[in-house]
Design a protein around this motif. Structure first.
Motif, PDB file in Angstrom:
ATOM      1  N   PRO A  95     -28.940 -13.584 124.314  1.00 53.94           N
ATOM      2  CA  PRO A  95     -27.475 -13.503 124.170  1.00 53.94           C
ATOM      3  C   PRO A  95     -26.848 -12.725 125.312  1.00 53.94           C
ATOM      4  N   SER A  96     -25.608 -13.028 125.598  1.00 50.27           N
ATOM      5  CA  SER A  96     -24.876 -12.294 126.625  1.00 50.27           C
ATOM      6  C   SER A  96     -24.698 -10.844 126.194  1.00 50.27           C
ATOM      7  N   GLY A  97     -24.689  -9.961 127.168  1.00 50.39           N
ATOM      8  CA  GLY A  97     -24.479  -8.559 126.841  1.00 50.39           C
ATOM      9  C   GLY A  97     -24.863  -7.665 127.992  1.00 50.39           C
ATOM     10  N   LEU A  98     -24.567  -6.396 127.799  1.00 51.52           N
ATOM     11  CA  LEU A  98     -24.931  -5.373 128.765  1.00 51.52           C
ATOM     12  C   LEU A  98     -26.261  -4.767 128.315  1.00 51.52           C
ATOM     13  N   TYR A  99     -27.291  -4.994 129.106  1.00 48.75           N
ATOM     14  CA  TYR A  99     -28.625  -4.521 128.776  1.00 48.75           C
ATOM     15  C   TYR A  99     -28.930  -3.243 129.563  1.00 48.75           C
ATOM     16  N   ARG A 100     -29.944  -2.546 129.073  1.00 49.58           N
ATOM     17  CA  ARG A 100     -30.317  -1.278 129.686  1.00 49.58           C
ATOM     18  C   ARG A 100     -31.787  -1.366 130.084  1.00 49.58           C
ATOM     19  N   LEU A 101     -32.058  -1.138 131.378  1.00 48.70           N
ATOM     20  CA  LEU A 101     -33.427  -1.130 131.887  1.00 48.70           C
ATOM     21  C   LEU A 101     -33.794   0.314 132.198  1.00 48.70           C
ATOM     22  N   ARG A 102     -34.864   0.809 131.572  1.00 55.70           N
ATOM     23  CA  ARG A 102     -35.271   2.207 131.719  1.00 55.70           C
ATOM     24  C   ARG A 102     -36.722   2.289 132.192  1.00 55.70           C
ATOM     25  N   ALA A 103     -36.952   3.097 133.210  1.00 57.15           N
ATOM     26  CA  ALA A 103     -38.306   3.378 133.675  1.00 57.15           C
ATOM     27  C   ALA A 103     -38.650   4.801 133.256  1.00 57.15           C
ATOM     28  N   THR A 104     -39.764   4.961 132.535  1.00 57.69           N
ATOM     29  CA  THR A 104     -40.146   6.259 131.993  1.00 57.69           C
ATOM     30  C   THR A 104     -41.640   6.487 132.189  1.00 57.69           C
ATOM     31  N   VAL A 105     -42.036   7.755 132.112  1.00 60.43           N
ATOM     32  CA  VAL A 105     -43.446   8.136 132.076  1.00 60.43           C
ATOM     33  C   VAL A 105     -43.631   9.111 130.922  1.00 60.43           C
ATOM     34  N   ASN A 106     -44.877   9.345 130.579  1.00 60.58           N
ATOM     35  CA  ASN A 106     -45.205  10.295 129.522  1.00 60.58           C
ATOM     36  C   ASN A 106     -46.150  11.365 130.048  1.00 60.58           C
ATOM     37  N   LYS A 107     -45.963  12.578 129.560  1.00 62.89           N
ATOM     38  CA  LYS A 107     -46.966  13.618 129.767  1.00 62.89           C
ATOM     39  C   LYS A 107     -47.954  13.521 128.602  1.00 62.89           C
ATOM     40  N   PRO A 108     -49.211  13.880 128.837  1.00 60.47           N
ATOM     41  CA  PRO A 108     -50.192  13.775 127.753  1.00 60.47           C
ATOM     42  C   PRO A 108     -49.757  14.543 126.516  1.00 60.47           C
ATOM     43  N   PHE A 109     -49.657  13.817 125.408  1.00 57.00           N
ATOM     44  CA  PHE A 109     -49.380  14.412 124.104  1.00 57.00           C
ATOM     45  C   PHE A 109     -48.056  15.180 124.066  1.00 57.00           C
ATOM     46  N   GLU A 110     -47.047  14.659 124.776  1.00 55.01           N
ATOM     47  CA  GLU A 110     -45.699  15.224 124.726  1.00 55.01           C
ATOM     48  C   GLU A 110     -44.805  14.270 123.937  1.00 55.01           C
ATOM     49  N   LYS A 111     -43.893  14.809 123.159  1.00 51.21           N
ATOM     50  CA  LYS A 111     -43.064  13.981 122.287  1.00 51.21           C
ATOM     51  C   LYS A 111     -42.101  13.100 123.060  1.00 51.21           C
ATOM     52  N   ASP A 112     -41.363  13.691 123.978  1.00 46.86           N
ATOM     53  CA  ASP A 112     -40.281  12.958 124.641  1.00 46.86           C
ATOM     54  C   ASP A 112     -40.766  12.339 125.944  1.00 46.86           C
ATOM     55  N   GLU A 113     -40.355  11.091 126.168  1.00 46.28           N
ATOM     56  CA  GLU A 113     -40.674  10.435 127.428  1.00 46.28           C
ATOM     57  C   GLU A 113     -39.804  11.012 128.543  1.00 46.28           C
ATOM     58  N   LYS A 210     -29.958   5.143 141.094  1.00 45.98           N
ATOM     59  CA  LYS A 210     -30.616   6.395 141.476  1.00 45.98           C
ATOM     60  C   LYS A 210     -30.908   7.236 140.251  1.00 45.98           C
ATOM     61  N   GLY A 211     -32.079   7.854 140.230  1.00 49.78           N
ATOM     62  CA  GLY A 211     -32.443   8.784 139.175  1.00 49.78           C
ATOM     63  C   GLY A 211     -32.960  10.073 139.755  1.00 49.78           C
ATOM     64  N   THR A 212     -33.177  11.043 138.893  1.00 52.23           N
ATOM     65  CA  THR A 212     -33.693  12.344 139.310  1.00 52.23           C
ATOM     66  C   THR A 212     -34.828  12.740 138.383  1.00 52.23           C
ATOM     67  N   VAL A 213     -35.888  13.294 138.967  1.00 46.61           N
ATOM     68  CA  VAL A 213     -37.034  13.707 138.169  1.00 46.61           C
ATOM     69  C   VAL A 213     -37.612  14.980 138.769  1.00 46.61           C
ATOM     70  N   ASP A 214     -38.183  15.790 137.914  1.00 47.88           N
ATOM     71  CA  ASP A 214     -38.836  17.015 138.366  1.00 47.88           C
ATOM     72  C   ASP A 214     -40.231  16.664 138.886  1.00 47.88           C
ATOM     73  N   LEU A 215     -40.514  17.059 140.122  1.00 53.18           N
ATOM     74  CA  LEU A 215     -41.788  16.708 140.744  1.00 53.18           C
ATOM     75  C   LEU A 215     -42.978  17.275 139.976  1.00 53.18           C
ATOM     76  N   ASN A 216     -42.869  18.505 139.516  1.00 52.27           N
ATOM     77  CA  ASN A 216     -43.981  19.111 138.787  1.00 52.27           C
ATOM     78  C   ASN A 216     -44.250  18.361 137.488  1.00 52.27           C
ATOM     79  N   THR A 217     -43.187  17.926 136.837  1.00 50.97           N
ATOM     80  CA  THR A 217     -43.353  17.141 135.614  1.00 50.97           C
ATOM     81  C   THR A 217     -44.004  15.798 135.923  1.00 50.97           C
ATOM     82  N   LEU A 218     -43.561  15.166 137.016  1.00 51.15           N
ATOM     83  CA  LEU A 218     -44.104  13.863 137.383  1.00 51.15           C
ATOM     84  C   LEU A 218     -45.588  13.961 137.736  1.00 51.15           C
TER      85      LEU A 218
END
Length: 541
Positions: A95-113, A210-218
């Protein structure tokens, strides 16, 4: 004086710590091949990660609709490359609409992506042309996102041709240099599309995000597929058992006191059915954690005259390709054979024996699977382990057409003529690799000829569809045209991993049958993190 020195020393340490923390923030970039899409088209993208993170990382790229429902997800493992390449074929019925594309990573055994970058993607359906309620507005200034390259980066795009015609081979020369004229090494992605593919909106008509991420977290991100879930009825800490339907390989997770758990899965492609096996409580259910998404603004999808014209052409292209018994778009997804089943220690061809039921077979034919009478005149199954030259402790687990059971009354009376094969697992190494602790007493896999045997008293199973690794494309678009078929492409050309390590790089592609103005867009990231962005327009007449 010492107090003053101490005070300034504290200030220096504080400011140094603050500077170090702030400098750990880095940019990520997402380059899309188009500013909007129509059902049936391929979406291509390149995700650029910050330099200074060289470890293997598993990136999840997820597509959500306007209501926040997950439509598709692909896992892409970044190894040595600085960028990752992705694609997704939008369903024709989307269907037509505004979609959201998200790129994420996980830390081992962390709740939030961890969010790397998010893009708002406009998707249109041909059916909009049949909706008389839509007001197609006039086009205004196109909001295609303009990016200023680093000041000490000079990017140029040139063509070897001066005149452009349908079906010509187009050669483009891309060069990236610093302020002293020295070549800069790096990676680029290139899109070539009809210049009319623009939306007059600076927020939802972009191809660069453009996005922003913490290098140490990555740097601490995991490189495996990790699923985060929770038990509805928690029973303190407990071991949870999962299995892939294809292959019946067992995987385990341990829930915490709140019922939350993390399941790590091996690399697998496309979608797979995953089963949760409840050993403790038949009513026990699990759920998977969902992303926390802010609601999208209503009415954000733009209905301009250019979009309408593109939809008209899209419908015409589909009709033309139907006449030639083809599907529009040159990109094809490769099939990747995969297996989760460890070879059995013994496989028996059931069709070679004329027995009525499984119990009679095990009493009459000498195999490692035995059907024996117990002390209380009850019959039950046991497996003989040739490693120990003795019966395995306990009774084996049976898997009948993917259903797990230990109902020996049912098993002994299974119609043997319906069985295709019997697989026996009894060596310790095989059992450990395939089944883990649930196979402690041996495992028997029964596959029927039709694969539809119903098993009473099967273990309680909850089944889910889970997404795996992205399947690769067999070809980039577009490198050649067939002289005997139409070449009318929604995306003229896309290359996502052009290596620039010399003075210049050359790309070649085949021009389609379309006559229009075409926009070349190149995004570049140097090995040292510097970025460049350049465009070129040429006309095909």
């Amino acid at each position: 004086m010492q107090a003053g020195i101490y005070r300034y020393l504290v200030l220096f340490l504080f400011s140094s710590t603050f500077t170090l923390t702030a400098s750990s923030q880095a940019q990520t970039w997402l380059h899309m091949d188009q500013p909007f899409y129509v059902g049936g088209e391929f979406m291509h993208y390149t995700l650029y990660l910050p330099t200074g993170v060289d470890k293997s990382i598993m990136v999840a790229v997820s597509l959500y609709d306007e209501q926040g429902a997950l439509q598709h997800q692909s896992y892409i493992k970044r190894t040595a490359a600085k960028s990752i390449q992705g694609h997704y074929r939008i369903p024709f019925e989307a269907p037509s609409g505004l979609y959201r594309l998200r790129a994420t990573v996980n830390k081992p055994f962390e709740k939030d992506e961890i969010l790397l970058v998010e893009a708002m993607i406009s998707v249109y359906s041909d059916e909009l042309l049949d909706n008389p309620a839509i007001n197609w507005s006039q086009n205004t200034t196109a909001g295609n996102f303009e990016l200023a390259s680093d000041l000490n980066v000079t990017m140029t795009i040139k063509s070897r041709q001066s005149d452009f015609h349908p079906r010509d081979t187009i050669d483009l020369i891309v060069a990236v240099k610093d302020s002293q004229g020295n070549a800069i090494k790096g990676t680029a992605s290139i899109s070539v599309r009809d210049q009319q593919l623009l939306i007059d909106d600076a927020d939802y008509g972009k191809t660069l995000f453009k996005g922003t991420v913490d290098l140490n977290t990555l740097r601490s991100a995991t490189n495996v597929i990790q699923k985060h879930g929770s038990l509805r009825d928690k029973l303190d800490q407990q071991l949870l058992t999962f299995t892939m339907v294809e292959g019946q390989k067992m995987y385990y997770a341990t829930s915490d006191a709140q019922g939350e758990f993390y399941l790590e899965l091996p690399d697998f492609y496309s979608n797979q059915a995953l089963q949760y096996i409840a050993h403790y409580n038949d009513d026990q259910r699990i759920s998977w954690k969902k992303a926390r998404l802010n609601p999208l603004p209503k009415g954000s999808l733009k209905h301009t005259q250019d979009v309408k014209n593109y939809l008209v052409e899209s419908r015409q292209r589909k009709l033309i390709y139907q006449l030639f018994n083809q599907i529009e778009g040159a990109s094809q997804v490769e099939e990747r054979p995969q297996t989760f089943m460890t070879p059995a220690d013994q496989t028996i061809d059931a069709s070679s024996y004329p027995f009525e039921n499984l119990g009679d077979f095990c009493r009459e034919v000498v195999t490692q699977l035995k059907y024996v009478k117990g002390k209380k005149r009850h019959w039950y199954f046991r497996i003989f382990n040739p490693e120990t030259r003795d019966m395995m402790i306990g009774t084996p687990l049976f898997i009948v057409d993917g259903q797990m059971t230990k109902d020996f009354d049912f098993l002994s009376q299974i119609d043997f003529q319906k069985l295709l094969e019997i697989k026996l697992f009894y060596f310790n190494e095989t059992i450990s690799d395939q089944f883990g602790f649930v196979g402690f007493s041996g495992v028997v896999v029964l596959n029927s000829k039709e694969g539809k045997l119903k098993v009473p008293n099967a273990f309680q199973v909850q089944e889910f569809q889970v997404f795996g690794l992205q399947l690769p494309l067999s070809a980039n678009i577009s490198t050649a045209v067939d002289l005997h078929h139409p070449s009318l492409l929604p995306q003229l050309y896309w290359k996502s991993n052009l290596t620039i390590d010399k003075e210049e790089a050359v790309v070649s592609y085949a021009q389609s049958d379309d006559k229009s103005d075409f926009l070349v867009e190149v995004f570049f990231q140097g090995d040292d993190g510097r970025i460049g962005h350049q465009k070129l327009v040429y006309s095909v007449r």
